[in-house]
Write an enzyme that holds these catalytic residues in place. Structure first.
Site: not given
Ligand code: FPP
Length: 258
Positions: A13-14, A16, A26, A30, A59, A124, A211
């Protein structure tokens, strides 16, 4: 001291906020997050941790802007395609949990290809949760296990035999789902990846203490580790810190110390 976890699950998370605070799009967050995924895979290999699950797309994430959703799926596919040689070299088995049927078609093909090509990997197991939620996994398991039981040959035979005795038929149908016949194992056998052990350690980055519908059933006895660090900044040292915190936990699984 508790032994190293066999299964680590991460809520990444984080991305964005990391990007926004730097004045970036954003998508840049990613992209930087994908680099952290690479790092964490290497750390798991180094520490010989046999299972790593990453919550990549829930989802609920479909409710993000269309452009962000398509960017994410492109990124997942590019990542898996790029990492395929390393996965094969290192014996990584790639797997997915979630409802695959709703993913963009090209993503289904590309990700399934990686599953096939790495199926013999033994070092793994890397599981990507895509279009996943714990609630939908439990629902999937309930539906599938009930269908299995009701369409079993012997069940159908008995239903035919009892067709003219509605009271006996009702009692028989209810008995199929009583405590003796329908157990936790029936449910677990129908989870997305029944062979995957429950996570020992769940890590969530970015300071959120939730969670968010990840591994609802499997998290029953997981240890949690939260850090304020945004996922793109999560480093090998942060990973190490999480392992040390885990090793200092006493896991009693509801029992008392011996
Ligand atoms: C949460 O951060 C992240 C996601 C919803 C996407 C997860 C994707 C990645 C970590 C990119 C790469 C992944 C792979 C498997 C190659 P957020 O966008 O909700 O951040 P925020 O809460 O700060 O907005």
């Amino acid at each position: 001291m508790t032994a190293l976890p066999k299964h680590i699950a991460i809520i990444m998370d984080g991305n964005g906020r990391w990007a926004t605070e730097k004045g970036l799009a954003r998508s840049e967050g990613h992209l930087a997050g994908a680099k952290t995924v690479e790092l964490v895979i290497k750390e798991c290999l180094r520490h010989k941790i046999p299972h790593l699950s990453l919550y990549a797309f829930s989802t609920e994430n479909w409710n993000r802007p269309k452009e962000e959703v398509s960017y994410l799926f492109e990124l997942f596919c590019q990542f898996v395609e790029k990492e395929l040689p390393l996965m094969q070299e290192e014996g990584i088995r790639f797997s997915m949990i979630g409802d695959k049927t709703e993913l963009p078609e090209n993503a289904q093909i590309s990700l399934q290809n990686a599953v096939e090509r790495t199926k013999n990997g033994g070092s793994l197991e890397l599981t990507l949760a895509l279009n996943y939620s714990g609630t939908s996994e439990i629902l999937h398991a309930v539906r599938q296990s009930a269908a299995q039981i009701l369409t079993d040959g012997e069940t159908l035979h008995t239903i035919q035999d009892l067709a003219h005795n509605s009271e006996a038929l009702a009692a028989y149908l209810a008995s199929l789902f009583d405590k003796q016949h329908y157990t936790e194992q029936n449910l677990r056998n129908n989870l997305y990846l029944p062979s995957l052990p429950d996570p020992d350690l769940i890590i969530r980055t970015s300071g959120e203490l939730r969670l968010s519908n990840f591994y609802l059933l499997q998290a029953a006895y997981a240890e949690f580790y939260f850090t304020d660090t945004y996922w793109p900044d999560f480093s090998a040292q942060d990973f190490e810190k999480a392992l040390i915190a885990y090793q200092n936990r006493k896991r009693r699984f509801g029992k008392i110390d011996a």
